[in-house]
Structure formats: C-alpha cells, structure tokens
Write a protein that holds these residues in place. Structure first.
Motif, PDB file in Angstrom:
ATOM      1  N   ASP A  16       0.913  -1.175   0.204  1.00 45.05           N
ATOM      2  CA  ASP A  16       0.373  -0.066   0.010  1.00 45.05           C
ATOM      3  C   ASP A  16       0.924   1.274   0.210  1.00 45.05           C
ATOM      4  OD1 ASP A  16       1.175   0.177   2.375  1.00 45.05           O
ATOM      5  OD2 ASP A  16      -1.370  -0.188   3.584  1.00 45.05           O
ATOM      6  N   ASP A  22       0.690  -5.604   1.604  1.00 44.78           N
ATOM      7  CA  ASP A  22      -1.236  -5.577   1.157  1.00 44.78           C
ATOM      8  C   ASP A  22      -1.505  -6.961   1.376  1.00 44.78           C
ATOM      9  OD1 ASP A  22      -4.078  -4.294   0.549  1.00 44.78           O
ATOM     10  OD2 ASP A  22      -3.817  -4.389  -1.180  1.00 44.78           O
ATOM     11  N   LEU A  80      -9.865  -4.027   1.605  1.00 41.42           N
ATOM     12  CA  LEU A  80      -9.443  -2.820   0.686  1.00 41.42           C
ATOM     13  C   LEU A  80      -9.635  -1.780  -0.209  1.00 41.42           C
ATOM     14  CD1 LEU A  80      -7.227  -6.250  -0.190  1.00 41.42           C
ATOM     15  CD2 LEU A  80      -6.454  -4.715   1.403  1.00 41.42           C
TER      16      LEU A  80
END
Length: 82
Positions: A16, A22, A80
C-alpha cells in the motif's frame, strides 16, 4: 522438504502507500490468479488465503475456482477498498 514448493514460483507482491505488504498473488496460466494471500483484517496477524490451501507444486498453476475468486473479490472490496 522438496524443491517443488510454492516459494520458487513467481509471485507478485503488492504494497500500500505506506509500504505495508497488502497481498501476495501467485499468477496462473489464465487471467484469474492461482492464489492470493492477504491479511484477514487490517493490521491483523491472521491471514486470508484465496485459492488452494496446500502448496502449489507446478510452475504453471491453474486459476482459482469461481467460488474462491468471488470470495477474493468480495474481500478486496470490503477490506482493501479496491
């Protein structure tokens, strides 16, 4: 142990904007990934695995099934923001 382990297969690592890992995606022979490994919740130590739970032992893995891919897309949208 064997050399036919997932750690030797190409994988894509996504970070990220704060450089936190991530997710890790194992590409497949199609456009759907073979496996995605990500956090179950933000800053959690628990992992969510989409695709086969066992090690992938082939250099050209099959895409994850539709059920797993739908679960991954749902998780990505909810956790996300993608």
């Amino acid at each position: 142990m064997t050399d036919a382990e997932e750690r030797y297969i190409q994988s894509d690592w996504y970070y990220d904007s704060n450089l936190f890992l991530d997710r890790i995606e194992v590409p497949s022979s199609g456009h759907i990934p073979a496996k995605v490994i990500t956090q179950a919740e933000f800053l959690s130590d628990d992992l969510a695995i989409f695709g086969p739970q066992d090690y992938i032992e082939t250099g050209f893995p099959e895409p994850m099934n539709n059920e797993q891919y739908t679960a991954w897309l749902r998780h990505r949208a909810e956790h996300l923001g993608a």
